[in-house]
Write a protein that holds these residues in place. Structure first.
Motif, PDB file in Angstrom:
ATOM      1  N   VAL A   1       0.841  -1.196   0.000  1.00 35.21           N
ATOM      2  CA  VAL A   1       0.000   0.000   0.000  1.00 35.21           C
ATOM      3  C   VAL A   1       0.881   1.252   0.000  1.00 35.21           C
ATOM      4  N   ALA A   2       0.361   2.324  -0.549  1.00 34.79           N
ATOM      5  CA  ALA A   2       1.029   3.623  -0.478  1.00 34.79           C
ATOM      6  C   ALA A   2       0.459   4.387   0.714  1.00 34.79           C
ATOM      7  N   LEU A   3       1.319   5.079   1.422  1.00 37.72           N
ATOM      8  CA  LEU A   3       0.870   5.856   2.572  1.00 37.72           C
ATOM      9  C   LEU A   3      -0.106   6.932   2.102  1.00 37.72           C
TER      10      LEU A   3
ATOM     11  N   GLU B   1      10.720   3.096  -8.058  1.00 35.84           N
ATOM     12  CA  GLU B   1      10.944   3.231  -9.501  1.00 35.84           C
ATOM     13  C   GLU B   1       9.950   2.438 -10.340  1.00 35.84           C
ATOM     14  N   PHE B   2       9.326   1.405  -9.747  1.00 42.10           N
ATOM     15  CA  PHE B   2       8.508   0.490 -10.539  1.00 42.10           C
ATOM     16  C   PHE B   2       7.044   0.584 -10.116  1.00 42.10           C
ATOM     17  N   ARG B   3       6.223   1.175 -10.985  1.00 38.65           N
ATOM     18  CA  ARG B   3       4.801   1.334 -10.706  1.00 38.65           C
ATOM     19  C   ARG B   3       4.037   1.034 -11.991  1.00 38.65           C
ATOM     20  N   TYR B   4       2.768   0.638 -11.833  1.00 38.27           N
ATOM     21  CA  TYR B   4       1.996   0.178 -12.987  1.00 38.27           C
ATOM     22  C   TYR B   4       0.614   0.831 -13.064  1.00 38.27           C
ATOM     23  N   ASP B   5      -0.185   0.710 -12.009  1.00 37.10           N
ATOM     24  CA  ASP B   5      -1.587   1.129 -12.070  1.00 37.10           C
ATOM     25  C   ASP B   5      -1.872   2.407 -11.296  1.00 37.10           C
TER      26      ASP B   5
ATOM     27  N   GLU C   1      -0.550   6.685 -10.144  1.00 37.41           N
ATOM     28  CA  GLU C   1       0.292   7.838 -10.378  1.00 37.41           C
ATOM     29  C   GLU C   1       1.526   7.756  -9.483  1.00 37.41           C
ATOM     30  N   PRO C   2       2.624   8.378  -9.891  1.00 35.76           N
ATOM     31  CA  PRO C   2       3.818   8.345  -9.048  1.00 35.76           C
ATOM     32  C   PRO C   2       3.589   9.043  -7.718  1.00 35.76           C
ATOM     33  N   VAL C   3       4.225   8.511  -6.691  1.00 36.42           N
ATOM     34  CA  VAL C   3       4.128   9.074  -5.345  1.00 36.42           C
ATOM     35  C   VAL C   3       5.491   9.654  -4.984  1.00 36.42           C
ATOM     36  N   GLY C   4       5.534  10.934  -4.667  1.00 32.52           N
ATOM     37  CA  GLY C   4       6.801  11.582  -4.345  1.00 32.52           C
ATOM     38  C   GLY C   4       7.350  11.131  -3.008  1.00 32.52           C
ATOM     39  N   ALA C   5       8.615  11.420  -2.803  1.00 37.30           N
ATOM     40  CA  ALA C   5       9.263  11.076  -1.541  1.00 37.30           C
ATOM     41  C   ALA C   5       8.685  11.902  -0.397  1.00 37.30           C
ATOM     42  N   LEU C   6       8.531  11.261   0.737  1.00 44.32           N
ATOM     43  CA  LEU C   6       8.050  11.964   1.931  1.00 44.32           C
ATOM     44  C   LEU C   6       9.026  13.070   2.323  1.00 44.32           C
ATOM     45  N   GLN C   7      10.289  12.873   2.053  1.00 44.09           N
ATOM     46  CA  GLN C   7      11.314  13.849   2.416  1.00 44.09           C
ATOM     47  C   GLN C   7      11.047  15.213   1.799  1.00 44.09           C
TER      48      GLN C   7
END
Length: 470
Positions: free
Chosen positions: A257-259, A286-290, A292-298
């Motif tokens: 899961v994504a936070l 780096e590897f995602r499929y279904d 949108e990209p999730v940025g770094a929490l930093q």
């Protein structure tokens, strides 16, 4: 198999005592016999030429030739015309030092081991090109120990890459290059322990063995905090005395899961109120499929987050190159810890990685691997639908592993053992839980290093086990 040296004569450590009453030839013969009997010289291994050994020991060549001839007559050495002197086949080491026979591991139909990328996909030619380019342009001054933070070239390239791809608030001065995630985590926890932190929290399920080991080495207590479908439970975290937490916000290990956005903000608020530090493992980003990209929490809280990244999944674990994007006030103590730890990460490898990234070849490699993993993901989905259509499958939006939810009655450990008997490697979720609980029964299937055909054959071989929970 004997060692094969280059055309240059191999060195051999032997000693002669010129103050001894024992003749030099007898000493040399005894030293060679002993080296062969004890296994220092293996069967078939090449010896130095008589000229080279005589030069190294300060003896006459004739004496060495006489020694070789004597040992040949005793069956210790063998010489053929046009070939070097070698240890004879009958001169085996004594049983006490004999090597155990090598037994090859049985071939697996499929091994769904997690955390391993496609090892055959490593861009060998690109890496060789980058290494040559780095070595060609590398000034002699960079063969010294250098900046303990790491190569300036790599830190500048990484800062630009992380800003572009991960939306990180990265600058070269606050990046410390390290030897992979485990070292970065250990350095971070030791610095936090020195600052007064006593408890570090981590996600459950997660990586309890890795974090427990690093926390123990730093003198900290490691405390599990539950994860749900939105990520780490920040309310449960706030109920602990932790002033540090290790999270995988982009792609939670192992649930996938994504936070959630609200949890991200809550976690940052917790860190500010508690005067705490978040250690971000930027895992599988780096590897995602279904999705949108999730940025770094930093990027949202650069003064509260230590972001750890590596090339272990994007390139190969063997490279042992990682980095820490540090809060400004922790950059110096983390640099000091790194310097005391190992005096630096290999500079040539750092420069090669910098060349690989700035040339665009790294991005090209990632695009190719995304396509490879997407095809394997599709093959896994199709195989599971064919053989176990009733079992839920989660965690597939990114990365190269998935979670299979077994029937409630299933015995996770029994399924793993039964699959192994069928030459299929399966791995249970229980090892990812702090309490090693086997319920609910789940499997974590890694498909990064498994070809599409092996995926289909492996799932077909254990489909009945998964479906029936037997």
């Amino acid at each position: 198999m004997p060692l094969e040296w280059s055309s240059s004569p191999p060195e051999l450590l032997l000693a002669v005592d010129r103050t001894s009453s024992r003749p030099l030839r007898a000493q040399l013969e005894h030293g060679l016999r002993d080296a062969i009997r004890t296994g220092r010289l293996a069967v078939g291994e090449r010896l130095p030429s008589s000229r080279e050994l005589a030069r190294a020991l300060g003896l006459s060549r004739g004496l060495v030739q006489e020694c070789y001839a004597q040992l040949q007559s005793e069956g210790y050495l063998v010489t053929r015309p046009g070939s070097a002197t070698r240890v004879a086949a009958g001169a085996a080491p004594s049983p006490g030092v004999a090597r155990p026979p090598h037994t090859a591991a049985p071939r697996m139909v499929a091994d769904f081991r997690w955390g391993v990328p496609d090892l055959s996909g490593f861009p060998v030619q690109d890496w060789l090109w980058a290494t040559r380019e780095a070595a060609r342009a590398m000034p002699t001054t960079q063969f010294d120990y250098g900046d303990p933070r790491g190569s300036t070239d790599l830190r500048e390239v990484l800062a630009g890459y992380l800003r572009r791809v991960r939306a990180a608030a990265a600058c070269p001065e606050h990046i410390v290059v390290c030897n992979g995630y485990a070292q970065g985590l250990g350095l971070a926890l030791r610095v936090l322990a020195d600052s007064g932190v006593r408890t570090v929290a981590f996600e459950d399920p997660g990586s309890p063995a890795t974090i427990d080991a690093a926390a123990t080495a730093a003198g900290l207590r490691a405390l599990p905090v539950p994860v749900d479908e939105h990520g780490i439970d920040v309310h449960a975290l706030a109920a602990t005395d932790a002033r540090a937490v290790v999270v995988t916000p982009a792609h939670q290990w192992p649930t996938g899961v994504a936070l959630a956005p609200a949890r991200r903000l809550a976690l940052i608020e917790w860190a500010a109120e508690r005067d705490a530090i978040i250690i971000e493992d930027d895992y599988d980003a780096e590897f995602r499929y279904d999705r949108e990209p999730v940025g770094a929490l930093q990027g949202l809280a650069p003064d509260r987050v230590i972001s750890l990244g590596t090339v272990s999944k994007s390139l190969a674990p063997a490279l042992r190159i990682g980095w820490m994007v540090c809060p400004p006030d922790l950059a110096e103590p983390l640099t000091d810890q790194k310097h005391r730890s190992d005096r630096g990460t290999p500079t040539l490898d750092q420069l090669a990685l910098a060349r690989l990234i700035e040339s665009g070849r790294f991005d090209r490699h990632l695009r190719r691997m995304r396509a490879t993993y997407a095809a394997r993901r599709t093959a896994l989905l199709a195989a599971l639908v064919e053989h176990t259509p009733e079992l839920p499958l989660t965690g597939l939006a990114a990365g190269f592993h998935a979670v299979v939810h077994l029937p409630a009655c299933a015995d996770e450990s029994h399924i793993v053992a039964a699959a192994r008997a069928r030459s299929v490697g399966l791995y249970g979720m229980s090892t990812c839980r702090a309490a090693r609980a086997a319920t609910p029964p789940q499997l974590v299937l890694g498909f990064g290093n498994v070809g599409e055909r092996d995926i289909r054959e492996g799932i077909a071989a254990v489909g009945d086990l998964l479906a029936n929970g037997l």
